[in-house]
Design a protein around this motif. Structure first.
Motif, PDB file in Angstrom:
ATOM      1  N   LYS A 145       0.833  -1.207   0.000  1.00 29.14           N
ATOM      2  CA  LYS A 145       0.000   0.000   0.000  1.00 29.14           C
ATOM      3  C   LYS A 145       0.869   1.259   0.000  1.00 29.14           C
ATOM      4  CE  LYS A 145      -3.884   2.139   2.455  1.00 29.14           C
ATOM      5  NZ  LYS A 145      -4.789   2.038   3.631  1.00 29.14           N
ATOM      6  N   THR A 163      -7.470  -3.478  -9.676  1.00 30.39           N
ATOM      7  CA  THR A 163      -8.227  -2.886  -8.577  1.00 30.39           C
ATOM      8  C   THR A 163      -7.310  -2.658  -7.393  1.00 30.39           C
ATOM      9  OG1 THR A 163      -8.887  -5.078  -7.745  1.00 30.39           O
ATOM     10  CG2 THR A 163     -10.381  -4.007  -9.299  1.00 30.39           C
ATOM     11  N   GLY A 164      -7.672  -1.684  -6.543  1.00 32.67           N
ATOM     12  CA  GLY A 164      -6.817  -1.306  -5.431  1.00 32.67           C
ATOM     13  C   GLY A 164      -5.774  -0.281  -5.822  1.00 32.67           C
ATOM     14  N   SER A 188      -4.761   0.401  -1.612  1.00 33.32           N
ATOM     15  CA  SER A 188      -5.514  -0.567  -0.828  1.00 33.32           C
ATOM     16  C   SER A 188      -4.565  -1.587  -0.199  1.00 33.32           C
ATOM     17  CB  SER A 188      -6.533  -1.274  -1.729  1.00 33.32           C
ATOM     18  OG  SER A 188      -7.190  -2.321  -1.035  1.00 33.32           O
ATOM     19  N   ALA A 191      -4.289  -5.384  -3.573  1.00 33.51           N
ATOM     20  CA  ALA A 191      -4.396  -4.952  -4.968  1.00 33.51           C
ATOM     21  C   ALA A 191      -4.454  -6.186  -5.852  1.00 33.51           C
ATOM     22  CB  ALA A 191      -3.207  -4.076  -5.350  1.00 33.51           C
TER      23      ALA A 191
END
Length: 211
Positions: A145, A163-164, A188, A191
């Motif tokens: 992150k 995504t993330g 996030s 991911a």
């Protein structure tokens, strides 16, 4: 110790940071150029020195516990020969240091070798700025992150969804000379990357070099 893992040093830019979990590797190895150009000056003693020995200096004292593996085949690079030698010892996971820097053609050659074998083995490269690897079709990433991440296609990548990320993508196509995904950010704890076809390298920054 995790079974079937290897730490491999190749002859590029010397690492600024060495892994501190040496006991977690089944084997530690170096190509002959990497050993003589930088690893010999470190506290790390590999199990094997592998290569055509064109960089081997017979005047140096090599610790007796190191096994010298002479692989003279000029149709393969020392990096590829090291991968194959360790694979014969049932290694399936490779952490590679020193694959970048110095001669750019050597770096691209190392990427070509990894592209040839990443479907069979887990191969992760570490340089002085980031770590990178070829993504699987469905790739999950944790503990990254707030890091900068780039996605570079080496062949046409289709159906890419991420995504993330700060800038997510859905069913996109990436290609050299076309669209790529550089300097994105993971936002996030988890991911995800998925795609249908192609060869995709993921670069993730090393926080030790973030000012």
């Amino acid at each position: 110790m995790q079974r079937n893992t290897a730490l491999l040093f190749v002859n590029g830019e010397p690492p600024k940071f060495y892994p501190n979990n040496l006991d977690s590797y089944t084997y530690i190895a170096a190509t002959d150029g990497a050993y003589h150009n930088y690893l010999i000056n470190s506290p790390i003693i590999p199990n094997f020195i592998i290569g055509d020995l064109d960089s081997f200096d017979n005047s140096l004292t090599i610790p007796k516990q190191i096994e010298i593996i002479h692989t003279p085949d000029q149709n393969k690079t020392d990096f590829e020969k090291a991968i194959l030698f360790l694979a014969d010892k049932s290694v399936t996971t490779f952490d590679i240091y020193g694959a970048c820097g110095h001669a750019s053609d050597h770096f691209l050659g190392n990427i070509s070798v990894a592209m040839k074998y990443y479907h069979r083995f887990q191969i992760t490269f570490y340089d002085n700025y980031c770590h990178f690897f070829f993504a699987k079709r469905y790739q999950k990433m944790t503990n990254v992150k707030n890091r900068i991440i780039s996605l570079m296609p080496l062949s046409k990548v289709t159906g890419l969804t991420i995504t993330g990320f700060q800038y997510p993508l859905t069913k996109q196509t990436l290609s050299l000379g076309g669209s790529v995904s550089l300097r994105n950010k993971i936002i996030s704890d988890l991911a995800k990357i998925s795609f249908k076809n192609g060869d995709l390298i993921v670069f993730i920054e090393d926080l030790r070099n973030v000012n």
